[in-house]
Motif scaffolding. Structure first.
Motif, PDB file in Angstrom:
ATOM      1  N   LEU A 145       1.968  29.396  26.390  1.00 49.61           N
ATOM      2  CA  LEU A 145       2.101  28.990  27.792  1.00 49.61           C
ATOM      3  C   LEU A 145       1.537  30.057  28.727  1.00 49.61           C
ATOM      4  O   LEU A 145       0.909  29.735  29.750  1.00 49.61           O
ATOM      5  CB  LEU A 145       3.575  28.729  28.119  1.00 49.61           C
ATOM      6  N   ALA A 146       1.767  31.332  28.375  1.00 54.65           N
ATOM      7  CA  ALA A 146       1.259  32.413  29.217  1.00 54.65           C
ATOM      8  C   ALA A 146      -0.265  32.408  29.250  1.00 54.65           C
ATOM      9  O   ALA A 146      -0.883  32.619  30.311  1.00 54.65           O
ATOM     10  CB  ALA A 146       1.778  33.758  28.696  1.00 54.65           C
ATOM     11  N   GLU A 147      -0.878  32.157  28.101  1.00 55.14           N
ATOM     12  CA  GLU A 147      -2.335  32.083  28.052  1.00 55.14           C
ATOM     13  C   GLU A 147      -2.848  30.911  28.891  1.00 55.14           C
ATOM     14  O   GLU A 147      -3.844  31.037  29.630  1.00 55.14           O
ATOM     15  CB  GLU A 147      -2.788  31.937  26.600  1.00 55.14           C
ATOM     16  N   SER A 148      -2.144  29.786  28.792  1.00 46.69           N
ATOM     17  CA  SER A 148      -2.538  28.616  29.591  1.00 46.69           C
ATOM     18  C   SER A 148      -2.412  28.911  31.081  1.00 46.69           C
ATOM     19  O   SER A 148      -3.289  28.543  31.883  1.00 46.69           O
ATOM     20  CB  SER A 148      -1.663  27.413  29.226  1.00 46.69           C
ATOM     21  N   PHE A 149      -1.324  29.581  31.448  1.00 47.92           N
ATOM     22  CA  PHE A 149      -1.133  29.906  32.862  1.00 47.92           C
ATOM     23  C   PHE A 149      -2.259  30.805  33.371  1.00 47.92           C
ATOM     24  O   PHE A 149      -2.778  30.599  34.475  1.00 47.92           O
ATOM     25  CB  PHE A 149       0.218  30.591  33.073  1.00 47.92           C
ATOM     26  N   SER A 150      -2.602  31.820  32.579  1.00 45.22           N
ATOM     27  CA  SER A 150      -3.665  32.742  33.010  1.00 45.22           C
ATOM     28  C   SER A 150      -4.967  31.995  33.271  1.00 45.22           C
ATOM     29  O   SER A 150      -5.646  32.233  34.294  1.00 45.22           O
ATOM     30  CB  SER A 150      -3.881  33.822  31.940  1.00 45.22           C
TER      31      SER A 150
END
Length: 310
Positions: free
Chosen positions: A113-118
């Motif tokens: 999810l963090a990668e997607s947010f970035s």
């Protein structure tokens, strides 16, 4: 239980067992405290703090969106300039909070999810910057169109991802708290059980220790009192162990047996002395009788001589 042990060994054994039990209970308690502390530390550092940081990021995201909207709808160059500066400041704050968040322990799902947010935040920022560029150039209609169209869709996507991250923090924190609570309850039950068993063990050991000391001690006192009162007829069974009190009983038995032998010898000697005294008395009586007979004979002889000389 303590049949073949000295009193010193018994005391050392009991104190050693109780000391080991106390150390074990204390170690278990310290371990439980450390486990609970680590669990709650993880909940705080990896969930509570990140939850706050993500909440601040979401707030700054909303503020930058508001700045963009006010720049487009304000139709004023000064407003655009002011809001651009404010958005730049909010972007810096978002970057700072995000960098701090990324240093925490991320779960696999959380990392995804963090990668997607970035990626989504980068895409949204590019679209937002186009809106601000239109507003800066005075093309407010194009700015509004991009704001409500492309930028809005991309903001919704990144907003959904951020909400998922926030919900994940909440859910994981709840699970970690439940796990910590369960661990605490398990350790508490183990500690309580250990303490209960320790108390029972202490009672059992104390009972056998006291019985091993008091029973032979009372027996030894009874034997000593009997001997002191002159009763040597007490039957004392020999002990075959190295227990200190059993050795005392054996010593009292030897003393009692020796006293019996001594009294027997004294009685025998007394009987022999009495017999000899009776024999001496009888001899003296015979001697006295013979002396009297000799005296009587002498008197008769003297009387006869007087008659002859007259």
């Amino acid at each position: 239980m303590f049949k073949n042990m000295t009193v010193k060994t018994e005391l050392i054994l009991v104190l050693g067992l109780l000391s080991a039990l106390l150390i074990g209970i204390g170690s278990l308690g310290v371990y439980g405290l450390n486990e609970t502390n680590d669990s709650f530390k993880g909940v705080y550092e990896d969930r509570t703090v990140p939850l706050g940081d993500l909440g601040l990021i979401l707030d700054r995201m909303q503020r930058t969106r508001l700045n963009t909207a006010m720049s487009a709808y304000g139709r004023n160059a000064d407003i655009v300039k002011e809001r651009q500066a404010m958005s730049d400041q909010r972007d810096a704050e978002i970057a700072n909070f995000w960098q701090k968040y990324m240093t925490t322990n991320l779960l696999p799902e959380e990392a995804t999810l963090a990668e997607s947010f970035s990626q989504q935040w980068k895409i949204y920022t590019e679209s937002r910057n186009r809106t601000m560029a239109f507003a800066t150039a005075g093309n407010y209609d194009a700015a509004i169109a991009n704001l409500t169209g492309d930028a809005a869709a991309k903001f919704d996507a990144v907003h959904v991802t951020m909400v998922k991250l926030l919900e994940l923090q909440r859910d994981v924190a709840a699970k970690e708290y439940a796990a910590a609570r369960s661990s605490f309850e398990n350790i508490f039950m183990i500690t309580a059980t250990t303490i209960t068993l320790g108390i029972l063990l202490a009672v059992v050991l104390g009972y056998f220790l006291l019985r091993g000391i008091v029973t032979p001690l009372h027996e030894a006192i009874a034997i000593a009192n009997a001997v002191a009162s002159g009763d040597l007829s007490t039957r004392i069974e020999p002990r075959g162990t190295i227990n200190g009190f059993d050795r005392l009983i054996n010593a009292l038995k030897i003393m009692n047996d020796n006293l019996v032998d001594l009294v027997g010898k004294v009685r025998t000697d007394a009987d022999q002395i009495a017999t000899a005294a009776n024999e001496i008395a009888s001899g003296n009586s015979d001697l006295s009788q013979r002396t009297e007979e000799q005296a009587s004979s002498l008197e008769e002889t003297a009387s006869s001589m007087e008659e002859l000389t007259s």
